[in-house]
Structures are given as structure tokens and as C-alpha cells.
Design a protein around this motif. Structure first.
Motif, PDB file in Angstrom:
ATOM      1  N   HIS A 193       0.821  -1.204   0.000  1.00  0.00           N
ATOM      2  CA  HIS A 193       0.000   0.000   0.000  1.00  0.00           C
ATOM      3  C   HIS A 193       0.863   1.265   0.000  1.00  0.00           C
ATOM      4  O   HIS A 193       0.514   2.264  -0.616  1.00  0.00           O
ATOM      5  CB  HIS A 193      -0.931  -0.006   1.209  1.00  0.00           C
ATOM      6  CG  HIS A 193      -1.858   1.158   1.252  1.00  0.00           C
ATOM      7  ND1 HIS A 193      -1.539   2.326   1.888  1.00  0.00           N
ATOM      8  CD2 HIS A 193      -3.092   1.341   0.729  1.00  0.00           C
ATOM      9  CE1 HIS A 193      -2.535   3.180   1.761  1.00  0.00           C
ATOM     10  NE2 HIS A 193      -3.487   2.619   1.061  1.00  0.00           N
ATOM     11  N   TYR A 194       1.986   1.225   0.690  1.00  0.00           N
ATOM     12  CA  TYR A 194       2.864   2.391   0.791  1.00  0.00           C
ATOM     13  C   TYR A 194       4.071   2.313  -0.146  1.00  0.00           C
ATOM     14  O   TYR A 194       4.993   3.109  -0.028  1.00  0.00           O
ATOM     15  CB  TYR A 194       3.324   2.566   2.246  1.00  0.00           C
ATOM     16  CG  TYR A 194       2.179   2.902   3.151  1.00  0.00           C
ATOM     17  CD1 TYR A 194       1.643   4.187   3.182  1.00  0.00           C
ATOM     18  CD2 TYR A 194       1.589   1.941   3.956  1.00  0.00           C
ATOM     19  CE1 TYR A 194       0.569   4.497   3.997  1.00  0.00           C
ATOM     20  CE2 TYR A 194       0.517   2.241   4.776  1.00  0.00           C
ATOM     21  CZ  TYR A 194       0.021   3.522   4.784  1.00  0.00           C
ATOM     22  OH  TYR A 194      -1.046   3.824   5.594  1.00  0.00           O
ATOM     23  N   HIS A 195       4.056   1.343  -1.041  1.00  0.00           N
ATOM     24  CA  HIS A 195       5.126   1.182  -2.034  1.00  0.00           C
ATOM     25  C   HIS A 195       6.498   1.003  -1.373  1.00  0.00           C
ATOM     26  O   HIS A 195       7.497   1.547  -1.820  1.00  0.00           O
ATOM     27  CB  HIS A 195       5.149   2.349  -3.021  1.00  0.00           C
ATOM     28  CG  HIS A 195       3.823   2.607  -3.654  1.00  0.00           C
ATOM     29  ND1 HIS A 195       3.284   1.785  -4.606  1.00  0.00           N
ATOM     30  CD2 HIS A 195       2.900   3.567  -3.430  1.00  0.00           C
ATOM     31  CE1 HIS A 195       2.094   2.230  -4.967  1.00  0.00           C
ATOM     32  NE2 HIS A 195       1.825   3.315  -4.251  1.00  0.00           N
ATOM     33  N   LEU A 196       6.508   0.227  -0.304  1.00  0.00           N
ATOM     34  CA  LEU A 196       7.749  -0.085   0.398  1.00  0.00           C
ATOM     35  C   LEU A 196       8.271  -1.420  -0.117  1.00  0.00           C
ATOM     36  O   LEU A 196       7.526  -2.209  -0.694  1.00  0.00           O
ATOM     37  CB  LEU A 196       7.484  -0.178   1.913  1.00  0.00           C
ATOM     38  CG  LEU A 196       6.967   1.097   2.569  1.00  0.00           C
ATOM     39  CD1 LEU A 196       6.387   0.795   3.948  1.00  0.00           C
ATOM     40  CD2 LEU A 196       8.081   2.120   2.665  1.00  0.00           C
ATOM     41  N   GLN A 197       9.544  -1.677   0.102  1.00  0.00           N
ATOM     42  CA  GLN A 197      10.106  -2.949  -0.344  1.00  0.00           C
ATOM     43  C   GLN A 197       9.490  -4.103   0.442  1.00  0.00           C
ATOM     44  O   GLN A 197       9.097  -3.943   1.601  1.00  0.00           O
ATOM     45  CB  GLN A 197      11.620  -2.958  -0.173  1.00  0.00           C
ATOM     46  CG  GLN A 197      12.069  -3.001   1.287  1.00  0.00           C
ATOM     47  CD  GLN A 197      13.564  -2.882   1.453  1.00  0.00           C
ATOM     48  OE1 GLN A 197      14.190  -2.084   0.799  1.00  0.00           O
ATOM     49  NE2 GLN A 197      14.124  -3.678   2.340  1.00  0.00           N
ATOM     50  N   GLU A 198       9.418  -5.260  -0.193  1.00  0.00           N
ATOM     51  CA  GLU A 198       8.887  -6.426   0.484  1.00  0.00           C
ATOM     52  C   GLU A 198       9.834  -6.819   1.610  1.00  0.00           C
ATOM     53  O   GLU A 198      11.050  -6.892   1.410  1.00  0.00           O
ATOM     54  CB  GLU A 198       8.747  -7.585  -0.500  1.00  0.00           C
ATOM     55  CG  GLU A 198       8.168  -8.828   0.104  1.00  0.00           C
ATOM     56  CD  GLU A 198       7.970  -9.936  -0.916  1.00  0.00           C
ATOM     57  OE1 GLU A 198       7.559 -11.028  -0.491  1.00  0.00           O
ATOM     58  OE2 GLU A 198       8.225  -9.730  -2.102  1.00  0.00           O
ATOM     59  N   PRO A 199       9.298  -7.043   2.803  1.00  0.00           N
ATOM     60  CA  PRO A 199      10.194  -7.392   3.914  1.00  0.00           C
ATOM     61  C   PRO A 199      10.728  -8.812   3.774  1.00  0.00           C
ATOM     62  O   PRO A 199      10.019  -9.702   3.315  1.00  0.00           O
ATOM     63  CB  PRO A 199       9.294  -7.275   5.146  1.00  0.00           C
ATOM     64  CG  PRO A 199       7.909  -7.432   4.633  1.00  0.00           C
ATOM     65  CD  PRO A 199       7.914  -6.930   3.215  1.00  0.00           C
ATOM     66  N   PRO A 200      11.981  -9.013   4.152  1.00  0.00           N
ATOM     67  CA  PRO A 200      12.506 -10.382   4.167  1.00  0.00           C
ATOM     68  C   PRO A 200      11.756 -11.224   5.194  1.00  0.00           C
ATOM     69  O   PRO A 200      11.091 -10.681   6.090  1.00  0.00           O
ATOM     70  CB  PRO A 200      13.967 -10.214   4.600  1.00  0.00           C
ATOM     71  CG  PRO A 200      14.274  -8.768   4.515  1.00  0.00           C
ATOM     72  CD  PRO A 200      12.971  -8.034   4.570  1.00  0.00           C
TER      73      PRO A 200
END
Length: 94
Positions: free
Chosen positions: A55-62
């Protein structure tokens, strides 16, 4: 007429208070200590809101990491240890 004034006063008060709460949730607090490799305090992590990175265009978390919004910042940290991978000021995302 008196009842109408009370109703209007109450609705105005309710709108003012709800706007104040929305503002309080969006406040920004600078945390210079939140850097890659540092640990976020357990209290800060717990009061943070888990966010959907898409939703916030953040990187996918590991695996084992998650994004939280805390004090107007987005923090990517290991859920188990609190070790920070990334911290971003929220206003730079919107």
C-alpha cells in the motif's frame, strides 16, 4: 431552539476531538537512533502499527521482518529481535 444549539455544539465538539485524534496519530518524532543495525525499543515497536508494504510502495520485507509505522516513521525490523533494516520518515512516502 435550545435543543438544536446543544446538538450543534455537541457535533462541533465531536468533530474537533476526532480531528485532533487523527492529527495525533500522524505526528512525526525524529529518532536519530533508528539506523540500520540498531535495535528499536520494544515499547516503540509494540505501539507501532503494522503496515501493508504494498500500500505504501515499500520494499517487500525479508522473512522474519515486518514494517511498522511508529511516530510518523516507517521502520523495517526483525520481528523477533528488533534489529532495524531500514527507517524512513513517513512524509517522504506520501
Amino acid at each position: 431552539m435550545r435543543l438544536l444549539r446543544k446538538a450543534l455544539a455537541f457535533s462541533t465538539l465531536a468533530a474537533t476531538l476526532s480531528a485532533g485524534l487523527a492529527f495525533a496519530e500522524d505526528h512525526y518524532v525524529r529518532h536519530d537512533e533508528w539506523k540500520k543495525g540498531a535495535k528499536i525499543r520494544h515499547e516503540d515497536w509494540d505501539r507501532g502499527e503494522k503496515v501493508d508494504y504494498r500500500h505504501y510502495h515499500l520494499q517487500e520485507p525479508p522473512r522474519g521482518y515486518e514494517w511498522r509505522r511508529v511516530d510518523g516513521n516507517y521502520v523495517l525490523a526483525a520481528a523477533a529481535t528488533g534489529v532495524i533494516a531500514t527507517a524512513i520518515v513517513a512524509s517522504t512516502i506520501h
